[in-house]
Structure formats: structure tokens, C-alpha cells
Write an enzyme that holds these catalytic residues in place. Structure first.
Site, short mmCIF file in Angstrom:
data_model
loop_
_atom_site.label_atom_id
_atom_site.label_comp_id
_atom_site.label_asym_id
_atom_site.label_seq_id
_atom_site.Cartn_x
_atom_site.Cartn_y
_atom_site.Cartn_z
N ILE A 5 -7.49 63.14 14.31
CA ILE A 5 -6.52 62.64 13.32
C ILE A 5 -5.15 62.44 13.97
O ILE A 5 -4.44 61.48 13.68
CB ILE A 5 -6.43 63.61 12.11
CG1 ILE A 5 -7.83 63.89 11.54
CG2 ILE A 5 -5.53 63.03 11.02
CD1 ILE A 5 -7.89 65.05 10.55
N ASN B 87 -10.07 70.43 22.68
CA ASN B 87 -11.07 69.65 21.93
C ASN B 87 -10.77 68.16 21.98
O ASN B 87 -11.09 67.42 21.04
CB ASN B 87 -11.14 70.14 20.48
CG ASN B 87 -12.42 69.71 19.80
OD1 ASN B 87 -13.50 69.69 20.41
ND2 ASN B 87 -12.33 69.34 18.53
N SER C 79 -6.49 71.46 4.22
CA SER C 79 -7.85 70.94 4.01
C SER C 79 -8.29 71.22 2.58
O SER C 79 -7.88 72.21 1.96
CB SER C 79 -8.78 71.67 4.99
OG SER C 79 -10.12 71.48 4.63
N TYR D 297 -12.47 79.83 9.12
CA TYR D 297 -11.68 78.61 9.28
C TYR D 297 -10.92 78.29 8.00
O TYR D 297 -9.70 78.07 8.02
CB TYR D 297 -12.59 77.42 9.67
CG TYR D 297 -11.88 76.10 9.51
CD1 TYR D 297 -10.91 75.69 10.42
CD2 TYR D 297 -12.13 75.26 8.41
CE1 TYR D 297 -10.21 74.50 10.26
CE2 TYR D 297 -11.44 74.07 8.24
CZ TYR D 297 -10.49 73.69 9.17
OH TYR D 297 -9.80 72.51 9.01
N LYS E 99 -6.59 78.23 6.87
CA LYS E 99 -5.80 77.20 6.16
C LYS E 99 -5.11 77.81 4.94
O LYS E 99 -3.97 77.50 4.65
CB LYS E 99 -6.70 76.03 5.74
CG LYS E 99 -7.29 75.25 6.90
CD LYS E 99 -6.20 74.57 7.74
CE LYS E 99 -6.77 73.86 8.96
NZ LYS E 99 -5.75 73.42 9.91
P1 NAD Z 1 -9.35 67.79 16.68
O1 NAD Z 1 -10.05 68.97 17.21
O2 NAD Z 1 -9.85 66.45 17.03
O3 NAD Z 1 -7.80 67.85 17.06
C1 NAD Z 1 -7.10 69.05 17.22
C2 NAD Z 1 -6.40 69.00 18.57
O4 NAD Z 1 -5.64 70.20 18.74
C3 NAD Z 1 -7.35 68.91 19.73
O5 NAD Z 1 -6.96 67.82 20.55
C4 NAD Z 1 -7.20 70.24 20.47
O6 NAD Z 1 -7.34 70.09 21.86
C5 NAD Z 1 -5.80 70.65 20.08
N1 NAD Z 1 -5.54 72.10 20.04
C6 NAD Z 1 -6.24 73.06 19.39
N2 NAD Z 1 -5.66 74.26 19.55
C7 NAD Z 1 -4.56 74.06 20.32
C8 NAD Z 1 -3.53 74.90 20.83
N3 NAD Z 1 -3.54 76.21 20.59
N4 NAD Z 1 -2.55 74.36 21.58
C9 NAD Z 1 -2.53 73.03 21.85
N5 NAD Z 1 -3.48 72.18 21.38
C10 NAD Z 1 -4.47 72.68 20.62
O7 NAD Z 1 -9.28 67.98 15.08
P2 NAD Z 1 -8.88 66.93 13.95
O8 NAD Z 1 -10.12 66.55 13.23
O9 NAD Z 1 -8.01 65.89 14.51
O10 NAD Z 1 -8.08 67.89 12.99
C11 NAD Z 1 -6.67 67.98 13.05
C12 NAD Z 1 -6.21 69.00 12.03
O11 NAD Z 1 -6.66 68.63 10.73
C13 NAD Z 1 -6.75 70.42 12.25
O12 NAD Z 1 -5.72 71.32 11.89
C14 NAD Z 1 -7.89 70.51 11.27
O13 NAD Z 1 -8.13 71.84 10.89
C15 NAD Z 1 -7.36 69.68 10.12
N6 NAD Z 1 -8.40 69.11 9.28
C16 NAD Z 1 -9.40 68.36 9.82
C17 NAD Z 1 -10.39 67.81 9.00
C18 NAD Z 1 -11.51 67.02 9.58
O14 NAD Z 1 -12.54 66.86 8.91
N7 NAD Z 1 -11.41 66.48 10.80
C19 NAD Z 1 -10.35 68.03 7.62
C20 NAD Z 1 -9.32 68.80 7.09
C21 NAD Z 1 -8.34 69.34 7.93
C1 WQD Z 2 -20.47 66.46 4.64
C2 WQD Z 2 -21.76 66.47 3.83
C3 WQD Z 2 -23.22 68.28 4.37
C4 WQD Z 2 -24.10 67.06 8.44
C5 WQD Z 2 -16.18 70.08 6.65
C6 WQD Z 2 -15.37 71.34 6.60
C7 WQD Z 2 -14.15 71.15 5.77
C8 WQD Z 2 -13.36 69.95 6.23
C9 WQD Z 2 -14.20 68.74 6.32
C10 WQD Z 2 -11.76 70.67 7.86
C11 WQD Z 2 -22.14 67.88 3.37
C12 WQD Z 2 -23.86 66.97 4.72
C13 WQD Z 2 -23.59 67.11 7.15
C14 WQD Z 2 -25.48 66.82 8.63
C15 WQD Z 2 -25.75 66.69 6.25
N1 WQD Z 2 -12.85 70.13 7.56
N2 WQD Z 2 -24.41 66.92 6.07
N3 WQD Z 2 -26.26 66.65 7.52
O1 WQD Z 2 -18.95 70.19 4.98
O2 WQD Z 2 -17.59 68.58 3.57
O3 WQD Z 2 -16.52 69.77 5.35
O4 WQD Z 2 -15.34 69.01 7.14
O5 WQD Z 2 -10.96 71.20 7.17
O6 WQD Z 2 -13.42 72.32 5.87
O7 WQD Z 2 -16.16 72.36 6.04
O8 WQD Z 2 -18.13 67.99 5.95
O9 WQD Z 2 -19.11 66.29 7.41
O10 WQD Z 2 -19.84 68.69 7.68
O11 WQD Z 2 -20.56 67.42 5.66
O12 WQD Z 2 -26.49 66.52 5.27
O13 WQD Z 2 -25.98 66.81 9.74
O14 WQD Z 2 -22.82 66.03 4.66
O15 WQD Z 2 -24.16 69.16 3.83
O16 WQD Z 2 -22.71 67.75 2.10
P1 WQD Z 2 -17.90 69.19 4.90
P2 WQD Z 2 -19.40 67.59 6.79
#
Ligand code: NAD
Ligand code: WQD
Length: 340
Positions: free
Chosen positions: A12, A35, A125, A150, A154
Site C-alpha cells: 500500500i 517484506n 484495519s 495482529y 491495531k
Molecule cells: P507490506 O508488508 O507490503 O508493507 C509494509 C512495509 O513495512 C514492508 O515494506 C516492510 O518491509 C516494512 N516494515 C515492516 N516493519 C518495519 C520496521 N520495523 N521498520 C521499517 N520497515 C518495516 O504491507 P501492506 O499490505 O502494504 O500494509 C501496510 C499497512 O497497512 C500495515 O500496517 C498493515 O497492517 C496495514 N493493513 C494492510 C491491509 C492489507 O490487507 N494489505 C489491510 C489493513 C491494514
Molecule cells: C478474504 C476471504 C477467506 C484465501 C485479512 C486480515 C485482515 C486485513 C485484510 C490487515 C476470506 C477467503 C482466502 C484463500 C479463501 N489485513 N480465502 N482462500 O481474511 O478478510 O483479512 O486481510 O489488516 O486483518 O485478516 O482477507 O484475503 O485473507 O481472505 O477462501 O486461499 O477469502 O476465507 O473469506 P481477510 P483474505
């Protein structure tokens, strides 16, 4: 205006860096690459014509962070993405998650005070709503007991921000509660780069489509939903990235109503796992190989956002359709396959 983006080479974060550049901001990235990959910077350059400044270190390391702020006195705001996000891993290694996700935030907040930086946007999240019964969820829906360490990081982070805001009137913060971000930049220069086997649905679908995985396992088809599979609110990552720029402007021009605010970021529409597969089949012309298996422990049945508050206050809404978002995820997967 210089904006620190922690985790800016991540999924993101990298899309947000592109939108920041487009809107004339100067993002500076800190990421420890735990990551993500350094070559993401080339992808950003290919889109924006600018390679953002990048520093590789861990923001849990307070000395490096201090040195960074000493040398960057002109940072006006922070967008804090850096965190670990794998729900399953957090159950196995809770201390790793509590340490990384909370110490990083604490370090930033202390540095903000020391270096007079007022503004921060935090990546929260929809997981904070837990196994909610209120649908759609509004920002006022209860924060229920976390489903995982996790998720708990948050919830705790939001409490830290809220308490800190209450005691520091000059501190300005917004938590953005993302629902399920999917897709990639339409240029296919940047996208999600899951390390190892993906936990999330869309990268699993596209990796199955391209042949890296044999089949998608659909976790449960006996939920109380129209087709029995679980429902989520999937939004295009570019729409999500744009919301950060809107929230940043709100903080900087002080149009925020309180010094700690929370917004849902989703489409407002629930989509089932089978509907996701249908969308993938439509945009790819393939017929995805999948099988129904047991529910995944810890999964909620259904959740989607009430987006009226963010629409009214941020004047932000998603623009991309589900098919458009999935198409970008598929184009990105095909690009990765070509590069191999
Ligand atoms: P991502 O893992 O792709 O990006 C996170 C980045 O942070 C990575 O590049 C990693 O190398 C870096 N990082 C982690 N810990 C670090 C540290 N201590 N110091 C420096 N760098 C560090 O994840 P993302 O999907 O881009 O998510 C970004 C944020 O959004 C996270 O806080 C995640 O919890 C939150 N979030 C993600 C989702 C999702 O589904 N992707 C949903 C809700 C919230
Ligand atoms: C989506 C749907 C699975 C994989 C996670 C985190 C949440 C947030 C978003 C960060 C669900 C189904 C998935 C597969 C499947 N992240 N599924 N087969 O679970 O909504 O949320 O990411 O904050 O905190 O928990 O996302 O993409 O894992 O799953 O059937 O191989 O797809 O059961 O219904 P989820 P997801």
C-alpha cells in the site's frame, strides 16, 4: 512538502508514494525491506519519473530514527504503514508482532514530539471490528475482542494514538481502517509482492491462474451468506492510496474536526469468495481451479464498510469496479511471470 512514508516500499505504501508524487508532495521512504524489495523504487520511478529518497533501517531502532529526523528537520507529516501483517504468523509469534507493530509506533510518536512534527496517518484495519454483528460497520461500531495478535496490535495502536491526542492538543492524527485492498497500479509497474505462499485471497487467485499454485482452496461454503462463502469489502489499492493524500491534506490544512479521527476505507459493498472467482474468470478468460475446503479458523463470516462518514468528511469514495481492480491484479501477475 516532505512527507515521511514508513513502509513505503510495501504494497500500500508504494502505491501511496506514487499518488503523493502526483499531487506534488516529496515522499521520503523508510523501510527495512523485511517484506518488500528495493526494486519497487524502480517501479515507482517508471510511473512517476521520480525515484523517491529511501533509507533502509528498522524504525524500532530509535537511534537510527533519531539520526534520520536530525537530518530531516523539514518533514511535515508521517504516513505510517510499516508493520507486520500476516495474521497466521502473528498467532505463532505474538511477541514479534507486538514488538514490531507497537515499538515502531511509539518511536515515531516520541520522535514527533521531539522534532515538532504534528501530523500522522496510521494504517489501521477493519480487523478492529472483530466478528461484528452490525453490518455495514460504521466508525462507531464496537471494537470487539481481537481475533489475532495482529488485530490486537491495531486496536492497541489506535488506543495509543487516541490517548496521546487527548493529552497533546497540537498533535494531529488520523487512523484509516482499510477493508480488503486488492489490485495493483494499472501500469503494472508496482503491485503486491507476497513472499512465499500468499495468505490473502487475490494473490492466491492470480498465482493459481498463472500456474504457480495448483488450485485455490475456498475456505468454507456453509456460511450464512447467499452463496455460503464468506463476504468482504474489496477495494482497489489505488483508490486506497488516494485516500491517504486526502487525509494528509485534511491534517495539514487543519480541516480535521478532532485531533484524532478514524475513517473506514472500503467500497461499501460486500463480495463473496465465489463472486471473486467469477470476477477473475471474467477478466482473465480462464476458469479458475478451486475446491471447497473447511473454514479457516479465525475468519469472520461477513464484513463490509459503511462509507458514508468518509464520503461526507473526506469527500473520498472508491472509483474502480471490482473487475477493474482484479484486472490490475491479473496484469501484475502476468508482468511478474514475464520477468522471471
Ligand atoms: P507490506 O508488508 O507490503 O508493507 C509494509 C512495509 O513495512 C514492508 O515494506 C516492510 O518491509 C516494512 N516494515 C515492516 N516493519 C518495519 C520496521 N520495523 N521498520 C521499517 N520497515 C518495516 O504491507 P501492506 O499490505 O502494504 O500494509 C501496510 C499497512 O497497512 C500495515 O500496517 C498493515 O497492517 C496495514 N493493513 C494492510 C491491509 C492489507 O490487507 N494489505 C489491510 C489493513 C491494514
Ligand atoms: C478474504 C476471504 C477467506 C484465501 C485479512 C486480515 C485482515 C486485513 C485484510 C490487515 C476470506 C477467503 C482466502 C484463500 C479463501 N489485513 N480465502 N482462500 O481474511 O478478510 O483479512 O486481510 O489488516 O486483518 O485478516 O482477507 O484475503 O485473507 O481472505 O477462501 O486461499 O477469502 O476465507 O473469506 P481477510 P483474505
Amino acid at each position: 512538502m516532505k512527507v515521511l512514508v514508513t513502509g513505503g516500499t510495501g504494497y500500500i505504501g508504494s502505491h501511496t508514494v506514487v499518488e503523493l508524487i502526483e499531487q506534488g508532495y516529496e515522499p521520503v521512504i523508510i523501510d527495512n525491506l523485511s517484506n518488500s524489495k528495493i526494486k519497487v523504487l524502480d517501479g515507482i520511478k517508471a510511473i512517476s519519473d521520480i525515484k523517491p529518497r529511501f533509507e533502509k533501517f528498522d524504525i524500532c531502532d530509535i537511534e537510527s530514527l533519531d539520526k534520520f529526523f536530525e537530518n530531516n528537520r523539514d518533514i511535515k507529516a508521517i504516513i505510517h504503514f510499516a508493520a507486520f501483517k500476516a495474521v497466521g504468523e502473528s498467532v505463532e509469534k505474538p511477541l514479534l508482532y507486538y514488538y514490531n507493530n507497537l515499538v515502531s509506533l511509539m518511536n515515531l510518536l516520541r520522535a514527533m514530539k521531539k522534532y515538532n512534527i504534528a501530523n500522522i496517518i496510521f494504517s489501521s484495519s477493519c480487523t478492529v471490528y472483530g466478528d461484528t454483528e452490525e453490518l455495514p460497520v460504521t466508525e462507531n461500531s464496537p471494537v470487539l475482542p481481537a481475533q489475532s495478535p495482529y488485530g490486537n496490535t491495531k486496536q492497541i495502536a489506535e488506543e495509543i494514538l487516541s490517548d496521546h491526542a487527548a493529552s497533546h492538543k497540537d498533535f494531529n492524527s488520523i487512523s484509516l481502517r482499510y477493508f480488503n485492498p486488492i489490485g495493483a497500479h494499472p501500469s503494472a509497474h508496482i503491485g503486491e509482492l507476497p513472499i512465499g505462499e500468499p495468505e490473502n485471497l487475490v494473490p492466491y487467485i492470480t498465482q493459481t491462474g498463472i500456474g504457480i499454485r495448483k488450485e485455490l482452496q475456498v475456505f468454507g461454503n456453509n456460511y450464512n451468506t447467499p452463496d455460503g462463502t464468506a463476504i468482504r469489502d474489496y477495494l482497489h489499492v489505488v483508490d486506497l492510496a488516494k485516500a491517504h493524500v486526502v487525509a494528509l491534506k485534511r491534517l495539514i490544512d487543519r480541516s480535521n474536526k478532532r485531533n484524532y479521527e478514524v475513517f473506514n476505507l472500503g467500497t461499501g459493498k460486500g463480495v463473496s469468495v465465489l463472486e471473486m472467482i467469477e470476477s477473475f474468470n471474467r477478466v482473465s478468460g480462464l476458469s479458475l481451479n478451486y475446491k471447497i475446503v473447511d473454514r479457516r479458523p479465525g475468519d469472520v463470516e461477513k464484513i463490509w464498510a459503511d462509507t458514508s462518514y468518509s464520503a461526507k468528511e473526506l469527500r473520498w469514495e472508491t472509483e474502480s469496479s471490482l473487475d477493474e481492480a482484479i484486472k490490475t491484479a491479473w496484469d501484475w501477475e502476468k508482468r511478474l511471470a514475464k520477468e522471471k
